[in-house]
Design a protein around this motif. Structure first.
Motif, short mmCIF file in Angstrom:
data_model
loop_
_atom_site.label_atom_id
_atom_site.label_comp_id
_atom_site.label_asym_id
_atom_site.label_seq_id
_atom_site.Cartn_x
_atom_site.Cartn_y
_atom_site.Cartn_z
N PRO A 1 0.65 -1.20 -0.10
CA PRO A 1 -0.14 0.05 0.04
C PRO A 1 0.76 1.10 0.03
O PRO A 1 0.47 2.32 -0.53
N SER A 2 2.01 1.45 0.61
CA SER A 2 2.82 2.20 0.53
C SER A 2 4.22 1.73 0.79
O SER A 2 4.55 0.59 1.46
N PRO A 3 5.22 2.43 0.19
CA PRO A 3 6.76 1.77 0.29
C PRO A 3 6.96 1.47 1.66
O PRO A 3 7.03 2.62 2.56
N PRO A 4 7.63 0.28 2.20
CA PRO A 4 8.00 0.31 3.39
C PRO A 4 9.50 0.85 3.68
O PRO A 4 10.13 1.21 2.84
N THR A 5 9.55 1.30 5.04
CA THR A 5 10.87 1.95 5.31
C THR A 5 11.82 0.97 5.63
O THR A 5 12.97 1.42 5.64
N GLN A 6 11.71 -0.42 5.73
CA GLN A 6 12.62 -1.24 5.67
C GLN A 6 11.90 -2.87 5.53
O GLN A 6 11.07 -2.60 5.59
N VAL A 7 12.81 -3.77 5.34
CA VAL A 7 12.16 -5.02 5.09
C VAL A 7 13.24 -5.87 6.19
O VAL A 7 14.34 -5.98 5.89
N LEU A 8 12.54 -6.37 6.81
CA LEU A 8 13.02 -7.25 8.14
C LEU A 8 12.95 -8.94 7.70
O LEU A 8 11.77 -9.33 7.15
N VAL A 9 14.11 -9.57 7.36
CA VAL A 9 14.08 -10.97 6.93
C VAL A 9 14.34 -12.14 7.98
O VAL A 9 15.01 -11.92 8.85
N THR A 10 13.54 -12.94 7.84
CA THR A 10 13.39 -14.01 8.67
C THR A 10 13.51 -15.37 8.02
O THR A 10 13.46 -15.30 6.65
N GLY A 11 13.72 -16.49 8.59
CA GLY A 11 13.73 -17.69 7.75
C GLY A 11 15.21 -17.90 7.29
O GLY A 11 16.13 -17.16 7.61
N GLY A 12 15.46 -19.22 6.78
CA GLY A 12 16.75 -19.70 6.53
C GLY A 12 17.48 -18.84 5.48
O GLY A 12 18.55 -18.56 5.40
N GLY A 13 16.66 -17.97 4.52
CA GLY A 13 17.04 -17.38 3.43
C GLY A 13 18.04 -16.16 3.94
O GLY A 13 18.76 -15.73 3.23
N ARG A 14 17.67 -15.65 5.06
CA ARG A 14 18.60 -14.67 5.78
C ARG A 14 20.02 -14.75 5.76
O ARG A 14 20.74 -14.13 5.97
N LYS A 15 20.35 -16.21 5.89
CA LYS A 15 21.75 -16.63 6.12
C LYS A 15 22.35 -16.86 4.61
O LYS A 15 23.61 -17.21 4.66
N ASN A 16 21.71 -16.63 3.61
CA ASN A 16 22.29 -16.75 2.31
C ASN A 16 22.83 -15.43 1.79
O ASN A 16 21.93 -14.40 1.34
N PRO A 17 23.95 -15.01 2.01
CA PRO A 17 24.51 -13.59 1.51
C PRO A 17 24.36 -13.20 0.03
O PRO A 17 24.07 -12.10 -0.13
N VAL A 18 24.39 -14.23 -0.79
CA VAL A 18 24.18 -13.98 -2.14
C VAL A 18 22.54 -13.62 -2.43
O VAL A 18 22.31 -12.52 -2.95
N LEU A 19 21.83 -14.36 -1.57
CA LEU A 19 20.25 -13.74 -1.70
C LEU A 19 20.00 -12.48 -0.97
O LEU A 19 19.37 -11.82 -1.74
N MET A 20 20.48 -12.23 -0.04
CA MET A 20 20.53 -11.02 0.70
C MET A 20 21.00 -9.89 -0.14
O MET A 20 20.35 -8.73 -0.15
N GLU A 21 22.05 -10.03 -0.58
CA GLU A 21 22.45 -8.93 -1.63
C GLU A 21 21.71 -8.70 -2.82
O GLU A 21 21.57 -7.44 -3.18
N MET A 22 21.42 -9.75 -3.43
CA MET A 22 20.35 -9.61 -4.47
C MET A 22 19.04 -8.74 -4.19
O MET A 22 18.47 -7.90 -4.76
N LEU A 23 18.81 -9.13 -2.95
CA LEU A 23 17.60 -8.25 -2.30
C LEU A 23 17.95 -6.59 -2.25
O LEU A 23 16.96 -5.88 -2.32
N ARG A 24 18.93 -6.49 -1.66
CA ARG A 24 19.57 -4.96 -1.14
C ARG A 24 19.60 -4.28 -2.48
O ARG A 24 19.22 -3.29 -2.63
N VAL A 25 20.02 -5.05 -3.70
CA VAL A 25 20.11 -4.17 -5.08
C VAL A 25 18.92 -3.90 -5.44
O VAL A 25 18.62 -2.92 -6.29
N SER A 26 17.81 -4.96 -5.34
CA SER A 26 16.62 -4.74 -6.11
C SER A 26 15.29 -4.02 -5.35
O SER A 26 14.29 -3.53 -5.89
#
Length: 370
Positions: free
Chosen positions: A286-311
């Motif tokens: 509904p409106s842009p979030p001020t932050q995205v807080l990641v939970t679950g096993g994917g947050r331990k994958n630095p490649v995935l986290m960097e892809m999210l930060r870029v996009s």
């Protein structure tokens, strides 16, 4: 309701979660009245052995029969093992194991016997959280958003934010922490973003005989195949408006899209698919979030986290950055939801599952004689 029997509203609640990644059972304590979080307690993890995981894997997609019965035996035994170690728990939220999820078709199927678990533990168990929601036209998932609202309040958030759970399937909850409550109009929006760890884990097991791409090490050495990524994003699911949900195997053909690629390129491409699903889903907020807080096993994958930060156009951080436990957030959610069910409070809404009206899912089972 338990409140009517005891007059109690504030509980030492224990939640358990066995997710679509099929790695094991998480268990965690929360002190809550189902509205506010007062504190977090102990947690534990009980991994599935290789034979147990094989039983569960064979049962995926089943709606009954011998394979589902075998899976239920595994799920029940594993939960008895871990939950028996929490004598302080006054009530238990038991999700069970999802074998099949088809809300617009046959419904939803989680195996696990809540009544038998209540007898074994000697305390009330709340279970079968999804069926009521599906029967009223909802997706039955995701179910953590009402807890995410409580978490946003607990961390003192003052502007809209997102919780992104990257388990076997990805799901996102947009939260306005200034809303009156989670059931208020405009407080929440939730939906599954697409596959997350499940196809990556399946690839790793098939190709390399390991359970996951630990630390993104395989994907880090690869390159993304843009053609496969474009085919993935052309799937009709991504054009659907939320709320919406997925079964673990809805995108099973993803492995086929990377079949001819090297191990590293295949892992990188599947990881990029997960990130792209999340990025595409953000346009529904509904409106842009001020932050995205990641939970679950994917947050331990630095490649995935960097892809999210870029996009994504806002900070992307693991939930530990705000004092939460990303390994246990789903289990904690079912502790919180168990108390909501016991108090007769709603657990999902039109904005979280698409259900026609506010609904309180879950069945309360008590030990014989209580």
């Amino acid at each position: 309701m338990l409140k009517a029997r005891t007059g109690k509203t504030r509980w030492q609640a224990l939640g358990a979660m066995s997710g679509t990644s099929l790695d094991g059972v998480d268990a965690a304590m929360v002190e809550t009245d189902g509205v506010e979080i007062f504190g977090f307690g102990r947690s534990d993890y009980r991994p599935y052995g290789s034979e147990e995981r094989a039983v569960l894997t064979r049962a995926l997609g089943q709606w009954g029969g011998d394979l589902a019965e075998a899976a239920q035996a595994v799920v029940d035994a594993a939960h008895r093992d871990i939950l028996g170690g929490f004598p302080e728990a006054e009530i238990v939220g038991f999700h069970g194991q999802t074998l099949a999820h088809e809300p617009r078709g046959r419904g939803t199927c989680q195996v696990g016997d809540g009544q038998a678990l209540a007898e074994a533990l000697g305390r009330p168990v709340v279970w079968d959280f999804r069926s009521s929601d599906v029967s009223l036209g909802g997706e039955g998932a995701p179910l953590a958003p009402f807890f995410h609202f409580a978490c946003a309040r607990w961390i003192g958030a003052e502007a809209p934010l997102c919780f992104l759970n990257l388990g076997g399937v990805g799901n996102i909850t947009w939260v306005d922490p200034l809303a009156e409550g989670p059931e208020a109009e405009g407080a929440l929006l939730a939906f599954d973003t697409g596959p997350a760890n499940a196809p990556i884990n399946d690839l790793m097991r098939e190709r390399l005989g390991v359970d996951c791409d630990l630390d993104g090490a395989v994907a880090m050495e690869g390159e993304v195949e843009s053609g496969a990524l474009e085919l993935f994003l052309a799937e009709p699911y991504f054009a659907r408006m939320p709320p919406k949900s997925l079964d673990r195997n809805d995108f099973s053909e993803m492995i086929g899209l990377v079949r001819e690629l090297s191990d590293a390129d295949a892992a990188a491409t599947l990881t990029a698919m997960c990130a792209a699903g999340v990025a595409g889903g953000m346009m529904h907020c509904p409106s842009p979030p001020t932050q995205v807080l990641v939970t679950g096993g994917g947050r331990k994958n630095p490649v995935l986290m960097e892809m999210l930060r870029v996009s994504l156009d806002c900070p992307v951080r693991p939930v530990e950055a705000v004092g939460l436990d990303g390994d246990m957030l789903e289990a904690q959610a079912f502790a919180h939801l168990a108390v909501r069910v016991a108090r007769g409070l709603p657990t999902s809404s039109p904005a979280t599952t698409g259900v026609r009206a506010l609904v309180g899912g879950g069945v309360v089972s008590r030990p014989e004689g209580n």
